[in-house]
Design an enzyme around this catalytic site. Structure first.
Site, PDB file in Angstrom:
ATOM      1  N   TYR A  74      38.546  37.399  40.501  1.00  0.00           N
ATOM      2  CA  TYR A  74      38.959  37.326  39.098  1.00  0.00           C
ATOM      3  C   TYR A  74      40.210  36.484  38.877  1.00  0.00           C
ATOM      4  CZ  TYR A  74      35.285  40.496  37.623  1.00  0.00           C
ATOM      5  OH  TYR A  74      34.063  41.065  37.337  1.00  0.00           O
ATOM      6  N   ASP A 109      29.697  37.202  45.416  1.00  0.00           N
ATOM      7  CA  ASP A 109      30.811  36.304  45.761  1.00  0.00           C
ATOM      8  C   ASP A 109      31.113  35.382  44.578  1.00  0.00           C
ATOM      9  OD1 ASP A 109      32.854  35.013  47.059  1.00  0.00           O
ATOM     10  OD2 ASP A 109      31.579  33.947  48.501  1.00  0.00           O
ATOM     11  N   HIS A 160      35.853  28.330  39.443  1.00  0.00           N
ATOM     12  CA  HIS A 160      36.867  27.287  39.572  1.00  0.00           C
ATOM     13  C   HIS A 160      36.851  26.436  38.310  1.00  0.00           C
ATOM     14  CE1 HIS A 160      37.851  28.031  43.777  1.00  0.00           C
ATOM     15  NE2 HIS A 160      36.567  28.085  44.058  1.00  0.00           N
ATOM     16  N   PHE A 197      35.874  25.390  47.443  1.00  0.00           N
ATOM     17  CA  PHE A 197      34.737  26.183  47.892  1.00  0.00           C
ATOM     18  C   PHE A 197      34.418  27.253  46.856  1.00  0.00           C
ATOM     19  CE2 PHE A 197      36.166  24.757  52.148  1.00  0.00           C
ATOM     20  CZ  PHE A 197      34.953  24.399  52.715  1.00  0.00           C
TER      21      PHE A 197
END
Length: 429
Positions: A64, A306, A310, A324
């Protein structure tokens, strides 16, 4: 306040049947076929005809980004995205700034989670100070503060001695030790799976042994210490084989697999595209099939997204420079239903258990099943109508997904958290 979900196909006791669910305040008061008499006494009726009603999904692996990286995601936007995906409980990772490695830091993050979270947020504490050092945190203090597990996710613990001592501390407080398994000395600057596709694209590869070699070390340490050891995002056939062997020897190990590793391979990367850069990377078809086999035989315990948002700038351009990670909260259930249930690989019941009941049991979390007296954490899905994953519809700040534009079934129609509607894509009566 009373709510009645009527006419839904309810997942109850591992099977589906048409049932009504009566909710009073934050609890399920009754489940049955004869609740029509309650219609005059309820404040809100939700007609779930032709819809699937399930326990709220549970995701033990989300990022988060708050505090420290709010431009990527916030607790509010991330948890809204979870609710849109049908999740009612999540485990939030500790790669934040500051890291939840002290009582003060943890308490502040917990306060933010409670203030802005739209779903139940269980917070991980770090294993080591700063999440990348060798100095252990105070496990007992952080458990008392509310940590439900410990992890350095995003970084593998490089020293065996540190891992051994961390496991002993986790045993003392009786909480899981959750490991991002990655031997940095074997990375050599890799950005995608080592193989033909990486060679053709001119990109440095990441060997599977980066994962499996450190896992082998950890499993031996877990056997020695007796810790509940949980592996994040398993991606290779060797890792599946090691976990299967460890379980056969009575080692207390569990693991998760991410939707993208079940659904994609490095062969799906047709160009140097940052939205396909994730850690661990997409592997080969042989590895993907081994993950499915592990899921079916119980070696792999659960599915976790997961979810790693971004900014657009961080994912733009070559994988050499991109961050990543991909987002997953909003697309996990429909993608898995479309690609794995409709194709006959999993049953719908298996998928729901893998995404609700099993993570609840493994991490001692509330929820995972529907039963009178339990908290009303409920998801309602439409599995009959085809939809398209559109970037404009994402609630998360992160738009970084290779699945945008895909056709899916299994759209979330409604998500209730403690009896409150937190996501609603349809009109209610």
């Amino acid at each position: 306040m009373k709510k009645l979900i009527k006419n839904g196909t309810v997942f109850l006791n591992h099977s589906f049947s048409q049932q009504d669910i009566l909710i009073e305040d934050d609890k399920i008061k009754a489940i049955g076929t004869n609740l029509a008499d309650e219609l005059s006494n309820v404040d809100l009726v939700i007609d779930a005809e032709h819809l699937i009603v399930t326990p709220g999904l549970i995701d033990v692996h989300v990022h988060y980004r708050e505090p420290g990286f709010e431009y990527k995601e916030t607790i509010k936007t991330g948890s809204q995205a979870a609710a849109r995906g049908g999740f009612t409980t999540v485990g939030a990772m500790p790669n934040l700034d500051p890291v939840p490695d002290t009582l003060e830091h943890f308490a502040e993050i917990k306060r933010r989670n409670q203030k802005d979270g739209q779903v139940h947020i269980s917070q991980y504490a770090a294993i080591t100070k700063g999440r990348t050092s060798e100095e252990l945190v105070n496990f007992g203090e952080l458990k008392k503060a509310g940590a439900f597990a410990f992890t350095n996710d995003g970084s593998g613990i490089q020293t065996a001695g540190t891992m051994y001592l961390a496991m002993k501390e986790a045993v003392k407080v009786n909480l899981p030790l959750v490991s991002h398994v990655e031997d940095n000395s074997l990375l050599f600057g890799g950005v995608m799976n080592e193989g033909i596709r990486a060679k053709n694209l001119g990109l440095p590869g990441i060997m599977g042994i980066v994962e499996s070699s450190q896992l082998a070390r950890d499993l031996m340490l877990a056997q020695k210490t007796g810790v509940h050891y949980h592996m994040c995002h398993v991606s290779t056939k060797e890792s599946v084989e090691l976990i299967r062997l460890a379980k056969s020897h009575g080692i207390n190990v569990s693991c998760e697999v991410s939707p993208h590793h079940l659904l994609l391979t490095d062969s799906d990367i047709h160009m140097d595209n940052g939205n396909f850069k994730m850690n661990p990377p997409l592997r080969t078809e042989e590895n993907r099939l081994a993950l499915i086999e592990g899921l079916l035989d119980g070696t792999i315990d659960m599915i976790a997204t997961d979810h790693a948002p971004h900014s657009e700038d961080e994912k733009r351009g070559s994988m050499l420079n991109a961050a990543f990670g991909i987002t997953g909260s909003e697309t996990a259930f429909p993608l898995l239903y479309t690609r794995m249930v409709k194709t006959g690989i999993l049953t719908l019941a298996q998928l729901i258990v893998l995404m609700s009941e099993t993570p609840a049991k493994q991490f001692n979390l509330n929820g995972g099943t529907l039963e009178p007296g339990s908290v009303a954490d409920i998801a309602i899905f439409d599995i009959t109508n085809e939809q398209t994953i559109n970037e404009a519809d994402y609630v998360s700040k992160g738009k970084n997904s290779p699945f945008t534009g895909k056709k899916i079934y299994g759209e979330t129609m409604l998500t209730l958290v403690s009896g409150e509607i937190k996501y609603d894509s349809r009109k209610v009566e």
